[in-house]
Design an enzyme around this catalytic site. Sequence first.
Site, PDB file in Angstrom:
ATOM      1  N   GLY A   1      -2.267 -13.071   7.716  1.00  0.00           N
ATOM      2  CA  GLY A   1      -3.088 -11.907   7.393  1.00  0.00           C
ATOM      3  C   GLY A   1      -3.936 -11.445   8.567  1.00  0.00           C
ATOM      4  O   GLY A   1      -3.510 -11.476   9.727  1.00  0.00           O
TER       5      GLY A   1
ATOM      6  N   ASP B   1      -6.526 -12.832   9.833  1.00  0.00           N
ATOM      7  CA  ASP B   1      -6.860 -13.979  10.694  1.00  0.00           C
ATOM      8  C   ASP B   1      -5.804 -14.129  11.802  1.00  0.00           C
ATOM      9  O   ASP B   1      -6.137 -14.216  12.998  1.00  0.00           O
ATOM     10  CB  ASP B   1      -6.918 -15.235   9.799  1.00  0.00           C
ATOM     11  CG  ASP B   1      -7.623 -16.415  10.443  1.00  0.00           C
ATOM     12  OD1 ASP B   1      -8.000 -16.316  11.625  1.00  0.00           O
ATOM     13  OD2 ASP B   1      -7.785 -17.440   9.756  1.00  0.00           O
TER      14      ASP B   1
ATOM     15  N   SER C   1     -11.264 -11.720   1.538  1.00  0.00           N
ATOM     16  CA  SER C   1     -10.804 -12.406   0.307  1.00  0.00           C
ATOM     17  C   SER C   1      -9.795 -11.618  -0.528  1.00  0.00           C
ATOM     18  O   SER C   1      -9.310 -12.143  -1.533  1.00  0.00           O
ATOM     19  CB  SER C   1     -11.979 -12.803  -0.617  1.00  0.00           C
ATOM     20  OG  SER C   1     -12.687 -13.897  -0.103  1.00  0.00           O
TER      21      SER C   1
ATOM     22  N   GLY D   1      -6.757 -10.590   0.206  1.00  0.00           N
ATOM     23  CA  GLY D   1      -5.341 -10.842   0.498  1.00  0.00           C
ATOM     24  C   GLY D   1      -4.900 -12.108  -0.212  1.00  0.00           C
ATOM     25  O   GLY D   1      -4.910 -12.163  -1.454  1.00  0.00           O
ATOM     26  N   VAL D   2      -4.588 -13.144   0.546  1.00  0.00           N
ATOM     27  CA  VAL D   2      -4.085 -14.378  -0.086  1.00  0.00           C
ATOM     28  C   VAL D   2      -5.141 -15.035  -0.973  1.00  0.00           C
ATOM     29  O   VAL D   2      -4.790 -15.780  -1.890  1.00  0.00           O
ATOM     30  CB  VAL D   2      -3.533 -15.404   0.933  1.00  0.00           C
ATOM     31  CG1 VAL D   2      -2.376 -14.835   1.717  1.00  0.00           C
ATOM     32  CG2 VAL D   2      -4.595 -15.918   1.865  1.00  0.00           C
TER      33      VAL D   2
HETATM   34  N1  APR Z   1      -6.673  -5.137   9.815  1.00  0.00           N
HETATM   35  C1  APR Z   1      -7.412  -4.951   8.715  1.00  0.00           C
HETATM   36  N2  APR Z   1      -7.150  -5.550   7.534  1.00  0.00           N
HETATM   37  C2  APR Z   1      -6.068  -6.372   7.477  1.00  0.00           C
HETATM   38  C3  APR Z   1      -5.248  -6.637   8.588  1.00  0.00           C
HETATM   39  C4  APR Z   1      -5.585  -5.971   9.816  1.00  0.00           C
HETATM   40  N3  APR Z   1      -4.857  -6.151  10.939  1.00  0.00           N
HETATM   41  N4  APR Z   1      -4.260  -7.494   8.193  1.00  0.00           N
HETATM   42  C5  APR Z   1      -4.471  -7.756   6.882  1.00  0.00           C
HETATM   43  N5  APR Z   1      -5.546  -7.074   6.446  1.00  0.00           N
HETATM   44  C6  APR Z   1      -6.157  -7.036   5.101  1.00  0.00           C
HETATM   45  C7  APR Z   1      -5.321  -7.419   3.916  1.00  0.00           C
HETATM   46  O1  APR Z   1      -4.539  -6.305   3.498  1.00  0.00           O
HETATM   47  C8  APR Z   1      -6.376  -7.783   2.890  1.00  0.00           C
HETATM   48  O2  APR Z   1      -6.856  -6.634   2.188  1.00  0.00           O
HETATM   49  O3  APR Z   1      -7.215  -7.998   5.085  1.00  0.00           O
HETATM   50  C9  APR Z   1      -7.533  -8.316   3.749  1.00  0.00           C
HETATM   51  C10 APR Z   1      -7.772  -9.801   3.636  1.00  0.00           C
HETATM   52  O4  APR Z   1      -6.535 -10.468   3.486  1.00  0.00           O
HETATM   53  P1  APR Z   1      -6.187 -11.889   4.144  1.00  0.00           P
HETATM   54  O5  APR Z   1      -6.010 -11.740   5.627  1.00  0.00           O
HETATM   55  O6  APR Z   1      -5.094 -12.494   3.372  1.00  0.00           O
HETATM   56  O7  APR Z   1      -7.588 -12.732   3.952  1.00  0.00           O
HETATM   57  P2  APR Z   1      -8.193 -13.488   2.670  1.00  0.00           P
HETATM   58  O8  APR Z   1      -7.709 -12.955   1.378  1.00  0.00           O
HETATM   59  O9  APR Z   1      -9.672 -13.539   2.908  1.00  0.00           O
HETATM   60  O10 APR Z   1      -7.598 -14.958   2.798  1.00  0.00           O
HETATM   61  C11 APR Z   1      -8.064 -15.779   3.846  1.00  0.00           C
HETATM   62  O11 APR Z   1      -5.832 -16.256   4.616  1.00  0.00           O
HETATM   63  O12 APR Z   1      -4.823 -16.080   6.667  1.00  0.00           O
HETATM   64  C12 APR Z   1      -5.513 -16.883   5.868  1.00  0.00           C
HETATM   65  O13 APR Z   1      -6.725 -18.214   7.446  1.00  0.00           O
HETATM   66  C13 APR Z   1      -6.865 -17.270   6.416  1.00  0.00           C
HETATM   67  O14 APR Z   1      -6.836 -19.086   4.912  1.00  0.00           O
HETATM   68  C14 APR Z   1      -7.428 -17.836   5.169  1.00  0.00           C
HETATM   69  C15 APR Z   1      -7.016 -16.851   4.101  1.00  0.00           C
END
Ligand code: APR
Length: 179
Positions: free
Chosen positions: A38, A40, A125, A127-128
């Site tokens: 994602g 991160d 939060s 996304g995953v």
């Molecule tokens: N720019 C902006 N937003 C983004 C990008 C980007 N390049 N890539 C993904 N997103 C959005 C997703 O669409 C979602 O709405 O960021 C939001 C958060 O999603 P995730 O990255 O899955 O983060 P989160 O739900 O907080 O889960 C965190 O995921 O990757 C792992 O290490 C991280 O374990 C942690 C968990």
Amino acid sequence: MLVQFGTCRLELVQGDITRQEVDAIVNAANSRLAGGGGVDGAIHRAAGPTLMAETRTQHPDGCPTGSAVAASGGLLRAKFVFHAVGPIWRGGVSGEVELLKSAYRRCLELAVEHSCHSIAFPAISTGVYGYPIDLAAESSLSVAREFLLTKKQPNLVRFVLFDGGAFGAYARVLEAMAD
Ligand code: APR
């Protein structure tokens, strides 16, 4: 979409947070600060290996859920990356709302502590970690609004939403808030 709160601006854009020209961008990290997919993964790829090296050295114990820690931006345009740890959604009965709000609040405090005039957030939060986007929009925008109205800094808070659905959810909440 842009709304003024006192002397400060709160902005919504659809796009990629790694490309933002702001003083600090916020990462949606895990509590081990171990990297992942994602946003991160995208931030670590764009910042280069110094981000992980510095994060490991400065924050070997990670970061608790509901908080955030600062690192330098490496190859990014942003000077800083703030690793924020949002909650995993467990139906809303495990303190998720307060944990998400406190993660956003801590990032805004870090922005002030590091003299940042501008900061960009992803939808932490949502996304995953499974947090419903409408509820995330309400919590994150209300924290930003309250912070800007009381602390009067940073000058610009931008939410960078990755897709149209997330942008629409944030826009609906912000419109209602600005009325
Ligand atoms: N720019 C902006 N937003 C983004 C990008 C980007 N390049 N890539 C993904 N997103 C959005 C997703 O669409 C979602 O709405 O960021 C939001 C958060 O999603 P995730 O990255 O899955 O983060 P989160 O739900 O907080 O889960 C965190 O995921 O990757 C792992 O290490 C991280 O374990 C942690 C968990």
